[in-house]
Design a protein around this motif. Structure first.
Motif, PDB file in Angstrom:
ATOM      1  N   ALA A 101      38.608 -78.604 -56.247  1.00 38.52           N
ATOM      2  CA  ALA A 101      37.645 -77.905 -57.098  1.00 38.52           C
ATOM      3  C   ALA A 101      38.161 -77.903 -58.529  1.00 38.52           C
ATOM      4  O   ALA A 101      39.368 -77.774 -58.770  1.00 38.52           O
ATOM      5  CB  ALA A 101      37.428 -76.482 -56.604  1.00 38.52           C
ATOM      6  N   LEU A 102      37.231 -78.036 -59.469  1.00 32.83           N
ATOM      7  CA  LEU A 102      37.563 -78.071 -60.889  1.00 32.83           C
ATOM      8  C   LEU A 102      36.783 -76.976 -61.602  1.00 32.83           C
ATOM      9  O   LEU A 102      35.578 -76.840 -61.411  1.00 32.83           O
ATOM     10  CB  LEU A 102      37.180 -79.437 -61.475  1.00 32.83           C
ATOM     11  CG  LEU A 102      37.321 -79.623 -62.985  1.00 32.83           C
ATOM     12  CD1 LEU A 102      38.785 -79.569 -63.410  1.00 32.83           C
ATOM     13  CD2 LEU A 102      36.682 -80.942 -63.427  1.00 32.83           C
ATOM     14  N   VAL A 103      37.482 -76.174 -62.418  1.00 30.76           N
ATOM     15  CA  VAL A 103      36.831 -75.127 -63.204  1.00 30.76           C
ATOM     16  C   VAL A 103      36.960 -75.469 -64.684  1.00 30.76           C
ATOM     17  O   VAL A 103      38.073 -75.624 -65.204  1.00 30.76           O
ATOM     18  CB  VAL A 103      37.438 -73.739 -62.939  1.00 30.76           C
ATOM     19  CG1 VAL A 103      36.839 -72.700 -63.886  1.00 30.76           C
ATOM     20  CG2 VAL A 103      37.189 -73.310 -61.492  1.00 30.76           C
ATOM     21  N   GLN A 293      33.417 -63.884 -64.847  1.00 32.70           N
ATOM     22  CA  GLN A 293      32.903 -65.182 -64.417  1.00 32.70           C
ATOM     23  C   GLN A 293      34.011 -66.066 -63.869  1.00 32.70           C
ATOM     24  O   GLN A 293      33.805 -66.807 -62.892  1.00 32.70           O
ATOM     25  CB  GLN A 293      32.206 -65.877 -65.579  1.00 32.70           C
ATOM     26  CG  GLN A 293      30.905 -65.241 -65.992  1.00 32.70           C
ATOM     27  CD  GLN A 293      30.233 -65.995 -67.123  1.00 32.70           C
ATOM     28  OE1 GLN A 293      30.729 -67.022 -67.607  1.00 32.70           O
ATOM     29  NE2 GLN A 293      29.078 -65.501 -67.560  1.00 32.70           N
ATOM     30  N   GLY A 294      35.190 -65.994 -64.472  1.00 30.65           N
ATOM     31  CA  GLY A 294      36.312 -66.774 -63.958  1.00 30.65           C
ATOM     32  C   GLY A 294      36.674 -66.383 -62.545  1.00 30.65           C
ATOM     33  O   GLY A 294      36.943 -67.240 -61.678  1.00 30.65           O
ATOM     34  N   LYS A 295      36.686 -65.086 -62.283  1.00 31.99           N
ATOM     35  CA  LYS A 295      36.987 -64.610 -60.928  1.00 31.99           C
ATOM     36  C   LYS A 295      35.964 -65.134 -59.931  1.00 31.99           C
ATOM     37  O   LYS A 295      36.313 -65.563 -58.815  1.00 31.99           O
ATOM     38  CB  LYS A 295      37.008 -63.085 -60.906  1.00 31.99           C
ATOM     39  CG  LYS A 295      37.346 -62.483 -59.547  1.00 31.99           C
ATOM     40  CD  LYS A 295      37.414 -60.965 -59.610  1.00 31.99           C
ATOM     41  CE  LYS A 295      37.773 -60.379 -58.243  1.00 31.99           C
ATOM     42  NZ  LYS A 295      37.835 -58.890 -58.300  1.00 31.99           N
ATOM     43  N   ILE A 296      34.688 -65.122 -60.325  1.00 33.26           N
ATOM     44  CA  ILE A 296      33.631 -65.628 -59.455  1.00 33.26           C
ATOM     45  C   ILE A 296      33.798 -67.125 -59.230  1.00 33.26           C
ATOM     46  O   ILE A 296      33.659 -67.621 -58.106  1.00 33.26           O
ATOM     47  CB  ILE A 296      32.253 -65.313 -60.071  1.00 33.26           C
ATOM     48  CG1 ILE A 296      32.024 -63.802 -60.059  1.00 33.26           C
ATOM     49  CG2 ILE A 296      31.139 -66.037 -59.322  1.00 33.26           C
ATOM     50  CD1 ILE A 296      30.901 -63.352 -60.973  1.00 33.26           C
ATOM     51  N   ALA A 297      34.115 -67.862 -60.284  1.00 29.52           N
ATOM     52  CA  ALA A 297      34.311 -69.311 -60.151  1.00 29.52           C
ATOM     53  C   ALA A 297      35.454 -69.625 -59.196  1.00 29.52           C
ATOM     54  O   ALA A 297      35.335 -70.508 -58.330  1.00 29.52           O
ATOM     55  CB  ALA A 297      34.581 -69.932 -61.517  1.00 29.52           C
ATOM     56  N   GLY A 298      36.586 -68.921 -59.351  1.00 27.89           N
ATOM     57  CA  GLY A 298      37.727 -69.171 -58.482  1.00 27.89           C
ATOM     58  C   GLY A 298      37.451 -68.809 -57.035  1.00 27.89           C
ATOM     59  O   GLY A 298      37.860 -69.527 -56.112  1.00 27.89           O
ATOM     60  N   THR A 299      36.748 -67.703 -56.830  1.00 25.23           N
ATOM     61  CA  THR A 299      36.397 -67.282 -55.474  1.00 25.23           C
ATOM     62  C   THR A 299      35.444 -68.286 -54.833  1.00 25.23           C
ATOM     63  O   THR A 299      35.616 -68.677 -53.672  1.00 25.23           O
ATOM     64  CB  THR A 299      35.754 -65.882 -55.504  1.00 25.23           C
ATOM     65  OG1 THR A 299      36.663 -64.954 -56.099  1.00 25.23           O
ATOM     66  CG2 THR A 299      35.405 -65.418 -54.103  1.00 25.23           C
ATOM     67  N   SER A 300      34.437 -68.712 -55.590  1.00 26.21           N
ATOM     68  CA  SER A 300      33.475 -69.690 -55.076  1.00 26.21           C
ATOM     69  C   SER A 300      34.154 -71.024 -54.784  1.00 26.21           C
ATOM     70  O   SER A 300      33.858 -71.678 -53.775  1.00 26.21           O
ATOM     71  CB  SER A 300      32.348 -69.894 -56.088  1.00 26.21           C
ATOM     72  OG  SER A 300      31.678 -68.686 -56.373  1.00 26.21           O
ATOM     73  N   ALA A 301      35.060 -71.436 -55.675  1.00 20.97           N
ATOM     74  CA  ALA A 301      35.769 -72.700 -55.478  1.00 20.97           C
ATOM     75  C   ALA A 301      36.613 -72.685 -54.220  1.00 20.97           C
ATOM     76  O   ALA A 301      36.851 -73.737 -53.610  1.00 20.97           O
ATOM     77  CB  ALA A 301      36.649 -72.987 -56.698  1.00 20.97           C
ATOM     78  N   ALA A 302      37.040 -71.498 -53.802  1.00 21.87           N
ATOM     79  CA  ALA A 302      37.831 -71.369 -52.573  1.00 21.87           C
ATOM     80  C   ALA A 302      36.960 -71.297 -51.328  1.00 21.87           C
ATOM     81  O   ALA A 302      37.482 -71.165 -50.213  1.00 21.87           O
ATOM     82  CB  ALA A 302      38.716 -70.128 -52.665  1.00 21.87           C
TER      83      ALA A 302
END
Length: 383
Positions: A101-103, A293-302
């Protein structure tokens, strides 16, 4: 899931919270943050306040041990050369890194001052910018700050506290006039001027010379130091290189921060993100929302469920005054000003529903305002 883990581009609050959230869900997967910034990850809000005033040197978001303890690789001062979304690789300074996953948390950059001599002015976005500004203030007696957004107001007040003669200039008659309305702007003017700053509205800068700022009304202001706080533009070129079509110069993402490209997420200033409570996509440039938003992105990426529903908002400190603002940020029909003994509240409504709240010394209104905005209810002043 393969073992290539997460790669984050950007070391601001969005990037760091994405890495932290992903790590909490996947304790054994590789996590790497790459950033063009040469400085260890830092907090930007103090740069226009206590850091500029010389009251603190510590603006780090996390100490070095934080990254070591979480096994997060941090690569700074690097340039991303190529992203291959089919192979899921990112090439950085000649080295290729694989990812699951890439953020994209690439933030934004200051808008240059496009007038003759504009290259002379200072800007305030990075820690290096902050150091240059603070060093310049040490030997300056006068300053002109161009732009009366919240950063401009904060920086002007901080420079005045250091004993400089400061003039804040902007095209609006009062600060934030278009965004917050006339009465709120007048109150912000009073807060700014209470710090010793002179506010000069309804003017535009036409040129900057050594030691002078020229305005379109024929006035010339003496200035040992000139700071341009004229807004930012999202760093969205990497997203464009992936074939992503931008909206409002930003990367469109769903509420889970996913882009149109499989395995790629975006968060923070660069994102145009769907907010489930608002029912539409929003563009925000606030520290708290970047972190969220970063927390959501990292959680979703996992591989976990997460979505953005917070009401965007932030606090600003002008001298000793704390002003708080929460809003969807995309317009209002009416602004209702409410006077308090030692402060004020401005309620912003659209079709009768609360869409924003601005407060000074009215914390109860700020807290209830977030609920009213989410629930699409009218403000107390309208009932």
């Amino acid at each position: 899931m393969s073992d290539h883990g997460l790669l984050v581009i950007g070391s601001g609050p969005a990037g760091l919270s994405a890495a932290e959230a992903y790590r909490s869900e996947r304790p054994d997967a590789p996590v790497r943050i790459v950033s063009a910034d040469v400085s260890h990850p830092y907090d930007r809000p103090p740069l226009s306040k206590d850091f500029l005033r010389g009251e603190t040197e510590d603006v780090t978001l996390h100490p070095a041990e934080w990254f070591t303890e979480r096994n997060i690789d941090l690569t700074l001062g690097t340039a991303v050369e190529h992203i291959d979304t089919a192979a899921r690789t990112v090439t950085v300074d000649g080295t290729s890194y694989s990812y699951d996953a890439l953020v994209l948390a690439t933030g934004a950059s200051p808008v240059p001052l496009s007038v003759p001599g504009g290259e002379r002015v200072l800007q305030l976005r990075s820690l290096d910018d902050g150091r240059r500004l603070r060093d310049a203030a040490s030997s300056a007696r006068s300053a002109v700050v161009i732009g009366a957004g919240f950063i401009g107001c904060e920086a002007a007040a901080s420079l005045a506290s250091r004993g400089l003669s400061v003039t804040l200039v902007a095209p609006d008659e009062v600060p934030q006039q278009k965004r917050l309305g006339d009465e709120a702007g007048r109150r912000l003017t009073a807060l700014v001027e209470a710090t010793g700053v002179t506010y000069l509205g309804g003017v535009k800068v036409t040129a900057v010379d050594d030691g002078a700022v020229h305005l379109d009304n024929g006035t010339t202001l003496d200035a040992d130091l000139v700071l341009a706080a004229t807004g930012v533009t999202p760093n969205s070129s990497l997203a464009e290189s992936l074939g992503i079509s931008l909206e409002q110069s930003r990367v469109p993402v769903q509420a889970d921060m996913s882009t149109s490209v499989d395995g790629v997420y975006a968060a923070g200033d660069v994102a145009f993100a769907v907010n489930t409570a608002a029912g539409r996509a929003l563009a925000v440039e606030h520290w708290f929302d970047a972190e969220s938003q970063g927390k959501i992105a990292g959680t979703s990426a996992a591989g976990k469920d997460a979505g953005w529903s917070d009401v965007p908002g932030f606090w600003t400190t002008i001298g000793d005054a704390d002003v708080k603002y929460a809003s969807w940020g995309d317009g209002y029909d009416e602004a209702t000003f409410v006077e308090h003994d030692d402060g004020f509240t401005v309620w912003y409504t659209s079709d009768g529903a609360t869409v924003g709240v601005l407060t000074y010394n009215a914390d109860d209104d700020y807290e209830s305002g977030e609920e009213l905005i989410t629930e699409r209810k009218p403000p107390p002043a309208a009932t």
